[in-house]
Design a protein around this motif. Sequence first.
Motif, short mmCIF file in Angstrom:
data_model
loop_
_atom_site.label_atom_id
_atom_site.label_comp_id
_atom_site.label_asym_id
_atom_site.label_seq_id
_atom_site.Cartn_x
_atom_site.Cartn_y
_atom_site.Cartn_z
N ARG A 10 26.90 53.15 47.41
CA ARG A 10 27.43 51.83 46.83
C ARG A 10 26.88 50.51 47.61
N PHE A 11 26.36 49.73 46.83
CA PHE A 11 25.84 48.46 47.47
C PHE A 11 26.91 47.44 47.00
N THR A 12 27.38 46.42 47.93
CA THR A 12 28.20 45.58 47.66
C THR A 12 27.44 44.24 47.13
N ILE A 13 27.72 43.67 45.90
CA ILE A 13 26.93 42.49 45.19
C ILE A 13 27.62 41.26 45.81
N TYR A 14 28.93 41.15 45.37
CA TYR A 14 29.70 39.86 45.66
C TYR A 14 31.04 40.35 45.83
N ARG A 15 31.69 40.04 46.85
CA ARG A 15 33.04 40.23 47.16
C ARG A 15 33.56 41.78 46.75
N GLU A 16 34.32 41.72 45.71
CA GLU A 16 34.75 43.23 44.90
C GLU A 16 33.68 43.92 44.29
N SER A 17 32.63 43.15 43.64
CA SER A 17 31.49 43.61 42.70
C SER A 17 30.47 44.52 43.49
N ALA A 18 30.17 45.81 42.85
CA ALA A 18 29.34 46.42 43.46
C ALA A 18 28.59 47.24 42.54
N LEU A 19 27.45 47.78 43.29
CA LEU A 19 26.52 48.66 42.46
C LEU A 19 26.19 49.95 42.92
N GLU A 20 26.69 51.06 42.40
CA GLU A 20 26.56 52.37 42.85
C GLU A 20 25.27 53.01 42.01
N SER A 47 21.75 57.72 37.77
CA SER A 47 22.51 56.90 36.92
C SER A 47 22.72 55.45 38.09
N ALA A 48 23.22 54.33 37.52
CA ALA A 48 23.82 53.34 38.21
C ALA A 48 24.85 52.60 37.38
#
Length: 187
Positions: free
Chosen positions: A119-129, A182-183
């Motif tokens: 899991r990569f944090t993008i901004y605050r609680e937004s993330a990319l897994e 997958s992402a």
Amino acid sequence: YGLPFGRGHQLANSTLADAIVGGWRLSGIVSVVSGLPFTVTANGASLNTPGTTQTATLVKPFHKTGKIGANTPWFDPTSFAQPSGCTSTPCTNLGLGNTGRNQFRGPGYLQDNLSIFKRFTIYRESALEVRVDAFQLSNTPQFAQPNGSGVTAASFGTITGTLGSGQGSVNGVGGGRTLQGSAKISF
């Protein structure tokens, strides 16, 4: 299982190393199955009861050879015989076969599935897994049941196929190795 790399761990805990190898997780499912039950049947004509399954007669101990393919029986076919049917008139000693339903077990199989994800944090609680899933990772063949039908059949006791379907299914069996990437963005 969280891999021991990145921030808060002893290995690769610098900022750059944490961004590359930190936070990766593993998940896996391994199923080892002893084999599904099967019934050894014979030709039911001697019973004169159409539609009824006739079981075979066990004449010596059941022995698995473990061989796969045409003309190479997985179990010893000479362990079984066609029941004698009615051997006198009037019929007083009907041979019905002495094996039971689902008395024997087919070949076992291994199913191994593995996932690795981060899991990569993008901004605050937004993330990319991002994740990669491998189904049937070892690509171990999962053989079908032996032919237990018809004691007198030429293919009696042989295995000529593998279990079907199950591709991409966590709990499915059969099929070859399947990889899936997958992402997912959550916000």
